[in-house]
Structures are given as structure tokens and as C-alpha cells.
Write a protein that holds these residues in place. Structure first.
Motif, short mmCIF file in Angstrom:
data_model
loop_
_atom_site.label_atom_id
_atom_site.label_comp_id
_atom_site.label_asym_id
_atom_site.label_seq_id
_atom_site.Cartn_x
_atom_site.Cartn_y
_atom_site.Cartn_z
N THR A 23 136.76 13.10 50.09
CA THR A 23 137.07 12.58 51.41
C THR A 23 135.77 12.44 52.21
O THR A 23 134.80 13.16 51.94
N PRO A 24 135.72 11.54 53.19
CA PRO A 24 134.51 11.45 54.01
C PRO A 24 134.15 12.79 54.64
O PRO A 24 132.97 13.17 54.69
N GLN A 25 135.16 13.51 55.12
CA GLN A 25 134.91 14.79 55.78
C GLN A 25 134.29 15.81 54.82
O GLN A 25 133.35 16.53 55.18
N SER A 70 126.66 11.93 59.39
CA SER A 70 127.55 10.81 59.10
C SER A 70 127.57 10.56 57.60
O SER A 70 126.80 11.17 56.84
N LEU A 71 128.42 9.63 57.20
CA LEU A 71 128.49 9.27 55.78
C LEU A 71 127.18 8.63 55.32
O LEU A 71 126.81 8.73 54.15
N GLU A 72 126.47 8.00 56.23
CA GLU A 72 125.17 7.42 55.86
C GLU A 72 124.18 8.51 55.47
O GLU A 72 123.39 8.35 54.54
N ASP A 73 124.23 9.64 56.18
CA ASP A 73 123.36 10.77 55.80
C ASP A 73 123.70 11.25 54.38
O ASP A 73 122.82 11.60 53.61
N GLU A 115 120.10 17.86 62.55
CA GLU A 115 118.88 17.27 63.08
C GLU A 115 118.85 17.46 64.59
O GLU A 115 119.82 17.11 65.27
N ILE A 116 117.77 18.00 65.11
CA ILE A 116 117.62 18.28 66.54
C ILE A 116 116.43 17.51 67.07
O ILE A 116 115.40 17.40 66.39
N HIS A 117 116.59 16.94 68.26
CA HIS A 117 115.43 16.28 68.87
C HIS A 117 115.29 16.72 70.32
O HIS A 117 116.27 16.89 71.04
N LEU A 118 114.03 16.92 70.72
CA LEU A 118 113.68 17.30 72.09
C LEU A 118 112.76 16.24 72.67
O LEU A 118 111.81 15.82 72.02
N THR A 119 113.07 15.82 73.89
CA THR A 119 112.24 14.85 74.58
C THR A 119 111.48 15.55 75.69
O THR A 119 112.08 16.24 76.53
N PHE A 120 110.18 15.38 75.68
CA PHE A 120 109.33 15.95 76.72
C PHE A 120 109.02 14.87 77.77
O PHE A 120 109.14 13.67 77.48
N THR A 158 145.10 0.45 49.09
CA THR A 158 143.99 -0.48 49.27
C THR A 158 142.74 0.06 48.60
O THR A 158 142.33 1.20 48.86
N ILE A 159 142.15 -0.75 47.72
CA ILE A 159 140.87 -0.44 47.10
C ILE A 159 139.85 -1.33 47.81
O ILE A 159 139.95 -2.56 47.76
N LEU A 160 138.88 -0.71 48.44
CA LEU A 160 137.96 -1.42 49.33
C LEU A 160 136.53 -1.20 48.88
O LEU A 160 136.17 -0.09 48.47
N THR A 161 135.72 -2.24 48.93
CA THR A 161 134.27 -2.04 48.80
C THR A 161 133.64 -2.46 50.12
O THR A 161 134.13 -3.35 50.80
N THR A 162 132.55 -1.81 50.47
CA THR A 162 131.89 -2.13 51.74
C THR A 162 130.43 -1.72 51.69
O THR A 162 130.03 -0.88 50.89
N HIS A 163 129.65 -2.35 52.57
CA HIS A 163 128.26 -1.97 52.78
C HIS A 163 128.12 -1.11 54.03
O HIS A 163 127.04 -0.58 54.29
N TYR A 164 129.21 -1.02 54.80
CA TYR A 164 129.11 -0.40 56.12
C TYR A 164 129.60 1.04 56.08
O TYR A 164 130.77 1.31 55.81
N MET A 165 128.68 1.96 56.38
CA MET A 165 129.01 3.38 56.35
C MET A 165 130.09 3.75 57.35
O MET A 165 131.01 4.51 57.05
#
Length: 309
Positions: free
Chosen positions: A212-214, A294-297, A225-230, A182-189
Motif C-alpha cells: 500500500t502507499p502508506q 511521499s511516494l516519490e521519496d 527532512e528538516i529545513h531552517l530558514t535564517f 482497475t489496473i493503472l500505470t502512471t508517471h505521477y507520484m
């Protein structure tokens, strides 16, 4: 030997270079996905491989055959679901499959295809009464009528709701289980990441990454990316920007309301330093998160663009 080989494929439309010397090969049984923003050359590339567009330069081999000398044989062994499917509204689902099956020297049994695309209970429905997801499944069924070796699916899930999209994913994975290529095109990561054996990122008519995606994700895996919530104070997050920016490995840092966000290539060291500082200064941290890449990154890293639908 690869089932598909594309070498130095080029296509221009007046002064616009749509596809610029693209080369790749696809192995039998692969789900090979081409991703890129609008205007990147995805559909033009697919249409040249399908024989719908004539390339200005380059060579296309499908199972060792080429369009110039073997067009009749190639048409019998490929299945195409175009970006916009031309279905006949006043035919039933069964009649639609039967009509297209008549165009080929061989065909799969219609009942078998209906079962495969989960439209058996809708065989007598007119096409005009089908939902968007059902129409897309029918379009894939039509691409399957000649029992093709290679399927081309051009953005098959665009515009579908999440459930309909997942249903199509199941069908594509079942095709792989049958040994189909299968040869696929997509907009969705997420779609590319979940389905693909290999991903080809295209931008401005050129291939900018292929793996490969991996493996593509692993290229960026050193940075997290790290996030801290105060608790509630924006002040703590803003103050921590000045503290964190000097940590080893930190590449970018900013705050959003009461959340501190930063990227680092030394996540363990950064977290150690961070918690040492918050403990010593009695700063309460309500939540911490580490974002998986992710692949979007990968897409944004390679193209420098936000994803565009």
C-alpha cells in the motif's frame, strides 16, 4: 481468489529484457497501480496481461481464465484504455461509444456512460473538436462500453492539465465505487498515492517494491527532512552545517543560500539540540519546516533515481 494472477512473466526484445520474471496478484475491486521510469516495463507488462503481447514465459489468469484457451471470454470482460487511444475524429462522441459497443455481446447504455464520464453535453460534438481531457474521458468511456470487470488504464492522465487530471481521478474513484477492478500505470507520484489501494514499483523489468502507499512510505518514516530558514545571511546556514552534522541520527546535511537542510532518524532529539544551540548563541531562526514523506521519496529511495517524465 484474486481476480488477476500474474506468475513469472517475462518478455524480451532481442537482447533487451523488458519484463523479467514479474509476479503479482490483484484482488477484485482494487485500484492497483504500476509505477516506474520510462523503459521500466510497465506498458509491456500491461499489454501482455491485456493479450496484446505474447509473453516469452509465465502465466496470466484473469478470473481463472487464460489467453490460450479462453481469449474470447476474456475479451468480453476487460476494458482497455491504451497509452495512445485511436479515436475517430469524424465521429461524434455518441457515435464513438455506439460503434465500440457493437463489438461486444453486452454493453452499458450509452447515455449512462456519457453521464458517467461527464460528456453528456458533448454527445453531438465531433471527436476532433474535443479537448485533451475530454478525449481521455471518452477513451475511458469506450473502455467501459462492455461493462467490464477489469479495466486497464495506461497512463491516462499524461499530458493533461491539473484540472483535467483531477477530473479523471474522480472517474477512476467512481469506478472503484462501482466495484470495478482497475489496473493503472502512471508517471505521477501524487496520482499513485491518492488513488491506489496498492502500488507496484517496477524498474528495469523487475518488481522492486509492492505494498500500500502508506506501508511503502512507512518503510522510510524513521527519516525526516528538516529545513531552517535564517533571516538573510548565508553564513549562519553554512556555519550550522558543521554543528548539525554531528547530531545523533543525522544522515545528510547541506545549506542552500540562507536555508539549512538535513535529514535525521531522530527528529525530536535533533530539534531539541538545534534550538538549544540557536538559543544559547542568540541565532535567529525565521522559519522551520518538517517535510512529510511521499511516494516519490520511496521511489527515489528504492531506485536511486530522480523521477523522469
Amino acid at each position: 481468489m484474486p481476480i488477476l494472477e500474474v506468475k513469472e512473466l517475462r518478455k524480451t526484445f532481442q537482447s533487451v529484457v523488458a519484463v523479467d520474471s514479474i509476479s503479482f496478484s490483484v484482488e477484485a475491486g482494487e485500484i492497483f497501480t504500476i509505477i516506474g521510469p520510462n523503459g521500466a516495463g510497465k506498458t509491456t507488462t500491461l499489454e501482455m496481461i491485456e493479450g496484446l503481447q505474447t509473453p516469452d514465459n509465465g502465466d496470466i489468469q484473469l478470473k481463472g481464465l487464460n489467453w490460450k484457451s479462453d481469449s474470447k471470454r476474456i475479451k468480453q470482460m476487460i476494458g482497455v484504455q491504451p497509452q495512445t487511444s485511436a479515436l475517430f475524429d469524424l465521429l461524434t462522441v455518441y457515435e464513438s461509444l455506439d460503434v465500440f459497443a457493437g463489438f461486444y455481446e453486452r454493453s452499458r447504455p450509452i447515455e449512462e456512460i456519457l453521464d458517467f464520464i461527464n460528456l453528456g453535453d458533448h454527445r453531438k460534438k465531433f471527436v476532433k473538436t474535443l479537448s485533451g481531457g475530454q478525449r481521455q474521458r471518452l477513451a475511458i468511456g469506450i473502455a467501459l462500453v462492455n461493462d467490464p470487470d477489469i479495466l486497464f488504464l495506461d497512463e491516462p492522465t499524461t499530458g493533461l492539465d491539473p484540472q483535467a487530471r483531477r477530473n479523471l481521478w474522480d472517474i477512476i474513484l467512481k469506478l472503484k465505487g462501482l466495484g470495478k477492478t482497475t489496473i493503472l500505470t502512471t508517471h505521477y507520484m501524487e496520482e499513485a498515492e491518492k488513488l491506489s489501494d496498492r502500488v507496484c514499483i517496477v524498474d528495469q523489468g523487475k518488481i522492486i517494491a509492492l505494498d500500500t502507499p502508506q506501508n511503502l512510505i512507512q518503510l522510510l518514516a524513521k527519516e525526516r527532512e528538516i529545513h531552517l530558514t535564517f533571516p538573510s545571511s548565508m553564513k549562519e546556514a553554512q556555519n550550522m552545517v558543521q554543528v548539525v552534522k554531528d547530531y545523533p541520527g543525522v544522515t545528510k546535511v547541506h545549506s542552500e543560500q540562507n536555508v539549512l537542510l538535513f535529514s535525521t532518524t531522530s527528529s525530536e532529539e535533533s530539534l531539541y539540540q538545534l534550538f538549544k544551540y540557536t538559543t544559547e548563541n542568540q541565532i535567529e531562526v525565521r522559519q522551520i519546516g518538517i517535510k512529510d514523506l511521499s511516494l516519490e521519496d520511496v521511489f527515489i529511495a528504492f531506485t536511486g533515481k530522480e523521477w523522469r517524465d
